[in-house]
Design a protein around this motif. Structure first.
Motif, PDB file in Angstrom:
ATOM      1  N   GLN A  98      16.032   4.207 -49.352  1.00  0.00           N
ATOM      2  CA  GLN A  98      14.971   3.153 -50.217  1.00  0.00           C
ATOM      3  C   GLN A  98      15.509   3.224 -51.587  1.00  0.00           C
ATOM      4  OE1 GLN A  98      11.768   5.947 -49.793  1.00  0.00           O
ATOM      5  NE2 GLN A  98      10.908   4.936 -48.008  1.00  0.00           N
TER       6      GLN A  98
ATOM      7  N   GLN B 273      18.596   2.667 -52.492  1.00  0.00           N
ATOM      8  CA  GLN B 273      19.748   1.739 -52.772  1.00  0.00           C
ATOM      9  C   GLN B 273      19.082   0.112 -52.678  1.00  0.00           C
ATOM     10  OE1 GLN B 273      22.022   3.000 -49.608  1.00  0.00           O
ATOM     11  NE2 GLN B 273      23.050   4.760 -50.811  1.00  0.00           N
ATOM     12  N   GLN B 274      17.929   0.147 -51.874  1.00  0.00           N
ATOM     13  CA  GLN B 274      17.329  -1.128 -51.624  1.00  0.00           C
ATOM     14  C   GLN B 274      16.358  -1.761 -52.825  1.00  0.00           C
ATOM     15  OE1 GLN B 274      15.515  -0.617 -47.903  1.00  0.00           O
ATOM     16  NE2 GLN B 274      17.412  -1.084 -46.630  1.00  0.00           N
ATOM     17  N   GLU B 275      15.948  -0.620 -53.767  1.00  0.00           N
ATOM     18  CA  GLU B 275      15.282  -1.263 -54.683  1.00  0.00           C
ATOM     19  C   GLU B 275      15.681  -1.814 -55.916  1.00  0.00           C
ATOM     20  OE1 GLU B 275      12.568   2.223 -55.984  1.00  0.00           O
ATOM     21  OE2 GLU B 275      11.694   2.178 -54.018  1.00  0.00           O
TER      22      GLU B 275
END
Length: 164
Positions: free
Chosen positions: A110, A112-114
């Motif tokens: 999460q 890394q994706q934000e």
């Protein structure tokens, strides 16, 4: 039982089953193994004494516990039901560690994706202050799942450390 068929206790001990036999309500003749295992582990005399000391309403539960413990003692003569409890506690501990690792992996994915937190240059370009507030709330909510105990070692029941 006092009737035609003696209880499992009287049948195993080869004695006449009296009307007031303390074993008859709890060890019926159609389940002789139940008494045999309790007798083998605890002894008929000890079981009779235990039952006599208990109120009638607690005796069925006591017999159920004795049967469970006797079966556990046959399977594990050293630890009995404590061994089963320890085994289950170790399973719970291992599953909790696996869950914590999975939650940490989810949190890493999460994060890394934000998008990164806005820099001061981006803030100058953004007129809406709620943007920063929403980004902060998203970050704060996702960081509440952080694992504080990073140790993946645990102590076994034998006192040595086990890695998972």
């Amino acid at each position: 039982m006092g009737g035609n068929s003696p209880c499992a206790s009287c049948k195993l001990l080869r004695r006449r089953c009296a009307k007031d036999c303390i074993f008859a309500p709890y060890f019926p003749s159609d389940d002789p193994h139940k008494f045999a295992i309790v007798h083998k582990v605890f002894g008929a005399s000890n079981v009779g004494k235990m039952l006599q000391e208990l109120p009638v309403e607690q005796r069925a539960d006591a017999v159920s516990s004795l049967v469970y413990e006797a079966n556990a003692r046959i399977r594990d003569p050293v630890y009995g039901c404590v061994g089963a409890i320890s085994y289950l506690q170790n399973q719970v501990s291992q599953l909790q560690m696996q869950l914590a690792v999975a939650q940490a992996e989810i949190l890493c994915i999460q994060m890394q994706q934000e998008p990164m937190l806005p820099t001061p240059q981006i803030l100058d370009q953004v007129d809406d202050k709620s943007f920063l507030h929403n980004q902060y709330l998203n970050f704060a909510n996702s960081s509440t799942n952080v694992i504080h105990d990073h140790s993946l070692k645990r102590e076994s029941i034998f006192g040595d450390m086990v890695s998972s």
